[in-house]
Motif scaffolding. Structure first.
Motif, PDB file in Angstrom:
ATOM      1  N   ALA A 176       0.814  -1.220   0.000  1.00 16.50           N
ATOM      2  CA  ALA A 176       0.000   0.000   0.000  1.00 16.50           C
ATOM      3  C   ALA A 176       0.846   1.267   0.000  1.00 16.50           C
ATOM      4  O   ALA A 176       0.306   2.364  -0.111  1.00 16.50           O
ATOM      5  N   GLU A 177       2.155   1.122   0.173  1.00 16.21           N
ATOM      6  CA  GLU A 177       3.094   2.252   0.240  1.00 16.21           C
ATOM      7  C   GLU A 177       2.676   3.249   1.315  1.00 16.21           C
ATOM      8  O   GLU A 177       2.518   4.445   1.069  1.00 16.21           O
ATOM      9  N   ARG A 178       2.518   2.712   2.511  1.00 15.50           N
ATOM     10  CA  ARG A 178       2.187   3.548   3.665  1.00 15.50           C
ATOM     11  C   ARG A 178       3.155   3.260   4.803  1.00 15.50           C
ATOM     12  O   ARG A 178       4.012   2.381   4.700  1.00 15.50           O
ATOM     13  N   GLU A 179       3.039   4.014   5.877  1.00 12.08           N
ATOM     14  CA  GLU A 179       3.954   3.876   7.001  1.00 12.08           C
ATOM     15  C   GLU A 179       3.946   2.452   7.550  1.00 12.08           C
ATOM     16  O   GLU A 179       2.895   1.814   7.644  1.00 12.08           O
ATOM     17  N   LEU A 180       5.125   1.960   7.933  1.00 10.48           N
ATOM     18  CA  LEU A 180       5.247   0.576   8.373  1.00 10.48           C
ATOM     19  C   LEU A 180       4.762   0.396   9.810  1.00 10.48           C
ATOM     20  O   LEU A 180       5.074   1.212  10.679  1.00 10.48           O
ATOM     21  N   PRO A 181       4.047  -0.703  10.068  1.00 10.72           N
ATOM     22  CA  PRO A 181       3.718  -1.054  11.449  1.00 10.72           C
ATOM     23  C   PRO A 181       4.889  -1.789  12.088  1.00 10.72           C
ATOM     24  O   PRO A 181       5.855  -2.155  11.396  1.00 10.72           O
ATOM     25  N   PRO A 182       4.869  -2.026  13.396  1.00 10.72           N
ATOM     26  CA  PRO A 182       5.922  -2.829  14.032  1.00 10.72           C
ATOM     27  C   PRO A 182       5.940  -4.243  13.457  1.00 10.72           C
ATOM     28  O   PRO A 182       4.898  -4.794  13.084  1.00 10.72           O
ATOM     29  N   ASP A 183       7.135  -4.830  13.367  1.00 11.71           N
ATOM     30  CA  ASP A 183       7.250  -6.208  12.867  1.00 11.71           C
ATOM     31  C   ASP A 183       7.142  -7.163  14.053  1.00 11.71           C
ATOM     32  O   ASP A 183       8.127  -7.570  14.639  1.00 11.71           O
ATOM     33  N   ASN A 184       5.927  -7.552  14.361  1.00 11.71           N
ATOM     34  CA  ASN A 184       5.658  -8.380  15.544  1.00 11.71           C
ATOM     35  C   ASN A 184       5.657  -9.872  15.249  1.00 11.71           C
ATOM     36  O   ASN A 184       5.797 -10.680  16.167  1.00 11.71           O
ATOM     37  N   ASP A 185       5.465 -10.243  14.008  1.00 10.35           N
ATOM     38  CA  ASP A 185       5.287 -11.652  13.662  1.00 10.35           C
ATOM     39  C   ASP A 185       6.264 -12.074  12.567  1.00 10.35           C
ATOM     40  O   ASP A 185       6.837 -11.243  11.872  1.00 10.35           O
ATOM     41  N   ALA A 186       6.391 -13.373  12.428  1.00 10.36           N
ATOM     42  CA  ALA A 186       7.179 -13.956  11.334  1.00 10.36           C
ATOM     43  C   ALA A 186       6.295 -14.991  10.647  1.00 10.36           C
ATOM     44  O   ALA A 186       6.569 -16.184  10.656  1.00 10.36           O
ATOM     45  N   ASP A 187       5.211 -14.501  10.055  1.00  8.51           N
ATOM     46  CA  ASP A 187       4.179 -15.377   9.508  1.00  8.51           C
ATOM     47  C   ASP A 187       4.122 -15.386   7.981  1.00  8.51           C
ATOM     48  O   ASP A 187       3.244 -16.013   7.396  1.00  8.51           O
ATOM     49  N   THR A 188       5.058 -14.682   7.328  1.00  9.42           N
ATOM     50  CA  THR A 188       4.993 -14.541   5.875  1.00  9.42           C
ATOM     51  C   THR A 188       6.387 -14.700   5.277  1.00  9.42           C
ATOM     52  O   THR A 188       7.346 -14.088   5.751  1.00  9.42           O
ATOM     53  N   ASP A 189       6.493 -15.507   4.220  1.00 13.68           N
ATOM     54  CA  ASP A 189       7.773 -15.685   3.530  1.00 13.68           C
ATOM     55  C   ASP A 189       8.042 -14.472   2.648  1.00 13.68           C
ATOM     56  O   ASP A 189       7.281 -14.196   1.711  1.00 13.68           O
ATOM     57  N   GLY A 190       9.125 -13.767   2.931  1.00 11.27           N
ATOM     58  CA  GLY A 190       9.451 -12.582   2.139  1.00 11.27           C
ATOM     59  C   GLY A 190      10.305 -12.858   0.925  1.00 11.27           C
ATOM     60  O   GLY A 190      10.460 -11.981   0.064  1.00 11.27           O
ATOM     61  N   ASN A 191      10.877 -14.055   0.824  1.00  8.25           N
ATOM     62  CA  ASN A 191      11.809 -14.327  -0.279  1.00  8.25           C
ATOM     63  C   ASN A 191      11.184 -14.186  -1.671  1.00  8.25           C
ATOM     64  O   ASN A 191      11.872 -13.769  -2.601  1.00  8.25           O
ATOM     65  N   PRO A 192       9.888 -14.512  -1.859  1.00 14.43           N
ATOM     66  CA  PRO A 192       9.321 -14.307  -3.202  1.00 14.43           C
ATOM     67  C   PRO A 192       9.071 -12.847  -3.542  1.00 14.43           C
ATOM     68  O   PRO A 192       8.910 -12.507  -4.711  1.00 14.43           O
ATOM     69  N   HIS A 193       9.021 -11.965  -2.534  1.00 16.56           N
ATOM     70  CA  HIS A 193       8.412 -10.654  -2.735  1.00 16.56           C
ATOM     71  C   HIS A 193       9.355  -9.452  -2.668  1.00 16.56           C
ATOM     72  O   HIS A 193       8.908  -8.328  -2.893  1.00 16.56           O
ATOM     73  N   PHE A 194      10.623  -9.677  -2.335  1.00 13.70           N
ATOM     74  CA  PHE A 194      11.541  -8.554  -2.211  1.00 13.70           C
ATOM     75  C   PHE A 194      12.818  -8.791  -3.006  1.00 13.70           C
ATOM     76  O   PHE A 194      13.360  -9.907  -3.005  1.00 13.70           O
ATOM     77  N   TYR A 195      13.299  -7.736  -3.643  1.00 16.55           N
ATOM     78  CA  TYR A 195      14.682  -7.706  -4.087  1.00 16.55           C
ATOM     79  C   TYR A 195      15.545  -7.465  -2.843  1.00 16.55           C
ATOM     80  O   TYR A 195      15.147  -6.707  -1.946  1.00 16.55           O
ATOM     81  N   GLY A 196      16.716  -8.094  -2.779  1.00 17.02           N
ATOM     82  CA  GLY A 196      17.578  -7.932  -1.617  1.00 17.02           C
ATOM     83  C   GLY A 196      18.958  -7.441  -1.979  1.00 17.02           C
ATOM     84  O   GLY A 196      19.584  -7.951  -2.918  1.00 17.02           O
ATOM     85  N   PHE A 197      19.446  -6.440  -1.229  1.00 15.06           N
ATOM     86  CA  PHE A 197      20.818  -5.953  -1.387  1.00 15.06           C
ATOM     87  C   PHE A 197      21.545  -6.095  -0.057  1.00 15.06           C
ATOM     88  O   PHE A 197      21.084  -5.590   0.971  1.00 15.06           O
ATOM     89  N   GLU A 198      22.655  -6.826  -0.090  1.00 16.17           N
ATOM     90  CA  GLU A 198      23.539  -6.946   1.069  1.00 16.17           C
ATOM     91  C   GLU A 198      24.646  -5.898   0.932  1.00 16.17           C
ATOM     92  O   GLU A 198      25.288  -5.799  -0.115  1.00 16.17           O
ATOM     93  N   CYS A 199      24.865  -5.132   1.997  1.00 16.67           N
ATOM     94  CA  CYS A 199      25.887  -4.093   1.997  1.00 16.67           C
ATOM     95  C   CYS A 199      27.055  -4.557   2.860  1.00 16.67           C
ATOM     96  O   CYS A 199      26.850  -5.033   3.984  1.00 16.67           O
ATOM     97  N   VAL A 200      28.260  -4.446   2.339  1.00 19.82           N
ATOM     98  CA  VAL A 200      29.443  -4.908   3.061  1.00 19.82           C
ATOM     99  C   VAL A 200      29.646  -4.024   4.294  1.00 19.82           C
ATOM    100  O   VAL A 200      30.022  -2.853   4.187  1.00 19.82           O
ATOM    101  N   ASN A 201      29.395  -4.595   5.468  1.00 18.14           N
ATOM    102  CA  ASN A 201      29.550  -3.880   6.726  1.00 18.14           C
ATOM    103  C   ASN A 201      29.480  -4.904   7.855  1.00 18.14           C
ATOM    104  O   ASN A 201      28.705  -5.864   7.793  1.00 18.14           O
ATOM    105  N   LEU A 202      30.295  -4.694   8.882  1.00 19.49           N
ATOM    106  CA  LEU A 202      30.323  -5.630  10.014  1.00 19.49           C
ATOM    107  C   LEU A 202      29.052  -5.579  10.852  1.00 19.49           C
ATOM    108  O   LEU A 202      28.769  -6.520  11.594  1.00 19.49           O
ATOM    109  N   GLY A 203      28.317  -4.489  10.764  1.00 17.94           N
ATOM    110  CA  GLY A 203      27.073  -4.393  11.510  1.00 17.94           C
ATOM    111  C   GLY A 203      27.262  -4.269  13.000  1.00 17.94           C
ATOM    112  O   GLY A 203      26.356  -4.595  13.771  1.00 17.94           O
ATOM    113  N   ASP A 204      28.437  -3.768  13.412  1.00 24.95           N
ATOM    114  CA  ASP A 204      28.715  -3.632  14.842  1.00 24.95           C
ATOM    115  C   ASP A 204      28.487  -2.215  15.362  1.00 24.95           C
ATOM    116  O   ASP A 204      28.759  -1.915  16.518  1.00 24.95           O
TER     117      ASP A 204
END
Length: 288
Positions: free
Chosen positions: A107-135
């Motif tokens: 719907a391209e609206r503001e995101l709600p909190p991510d409270n659940d893990a009930d949906t597979d996102g792999n079919p629906h998103f392009y993914g970009f990994e950025c080189v960073n340690l994440g620390d």
């Protein structure tokens, strides 16, 4: 909601946005499609790799590891701001996330909190990994952040999405922290400005070309609107171009548009390749 870009169209969209793009090994056919569908796609997801070094990070994202086979994304964005394509199709990057978040992205609206893990996102998103340690200490060079902005905007532009279609892994799956080191609100604002979407506090909508009338599409017509239309047709898998698309209205443009009309369910004279107001509005041609 859209059909995923072809490998060639993905490459072109990124390069058209000004990115340096490297093709890694057999990325065009490297995917996890045997495990499930790829598409419809709804947005772009940003991650960090928790690794250092371009070569090792790209190899890992292509190959994966013993518990999670690759590809682990579609593109790796290195510290220099260059993109390394490692997969095309379903990738092991999003995993299980919140269905309410997916609905908000669609719907391209503001995101709600991510409270659940009930949906597979792999079919629906392009993914970009950025080189960073994440620390929280590893820096994000300006060139790398600009590349994230450009990569996300390129896919939004190709599909007619706005900046609300760009999310971080931490906004999708409970417990995730990536990307760490900048906020997704700040990145979305950068994408918004690049796409020319006005700020409105809620997401806004991209500006699309109004229907110019059927008479506009006459032989010899030359306009950037025709080029923008052609790129959208390619994004919808309706392009029949060997070269281009370009600014001059040609029989190939008409053939491509007819394919779009048929995709929408039009038949006969209603699928003659001359744009009508209904099909044009559905195509969402961004203002050039």
């Amino acid at each position: 909601m859209a059909t995923p870009l072809s490998a060639e169209r993905l490459l072109t969209a990124l390069r058209d946005e000004g990115l340096t793009v490297h093709e890694y090994r057999e990325w065009r056919t490297h995917n996890r499609n045997a495990k499930g569908p790829w598409g419809p796609v709804h947005g772009v997801m940003v991650h960090h790799t928790v690794t250092s070094g371009t070569e090792a990070s790209v190899r890992l994202c292509y190959e994966g590891h013993s518990t999670l086979p690759g590809p682990l994304c579609h593109g790796v964005i290195d510290k220099a701001g260059e993109v390394h394509l490692v997969g095309h199709g379903r990738a092991n990057h999003a995993g299980g996330g919140d269905g309410d978040v997916l609905a908000a992205v669609i719907a391209e609206r503001e995101l709600p909190p991510d409270n659940d893990a009930d949906t597979d996102g792999n079919p629906h998103f392009y993914g970009f990994e950025c080189v960073n340690l994440g620390d929280g200490q590893d820096p994000w060079p300006a060139a790398q952040l600009l590349a994230v902005e450009r990569a996300a905007a390129a896919l939004c532009r190709a599909h007619g999405w706005n900046h609300r279609s760009v999310i971080g892994h931490l906004e999708w799956q409970p417990g995730k922290i990536d990307p760490r080191g900048f906020t997704m609100d700040a990145m979305r604002d950068r994408v918004r400005k690049r796409l020319g979407v006005p700020p409105d506090g809620g997401g806004g909508a991209p500006e699309f070309e109004p229907f110019p009338g059927a008479a506009f599409f006459a032989p010899g017509r030359s306009s950037p609107i025709v080029t923008a239309m052609g790129h959208r047709l390619v994004a919808e898998d309706c392009g029949r171009y060997q070269v281009g698309p370009g600014p001059e209205w040609t029989s190939v443009d008409q053939e491509s548009y007819a394919a779009w009309q048929r995709k929408l369910g039009f038949t006969g004279d209603d699928a003659d390749g001359i744009p009508g107001e209904t099909s044009w509005t559905r195509l969402k041609v961004p203002k050039s």
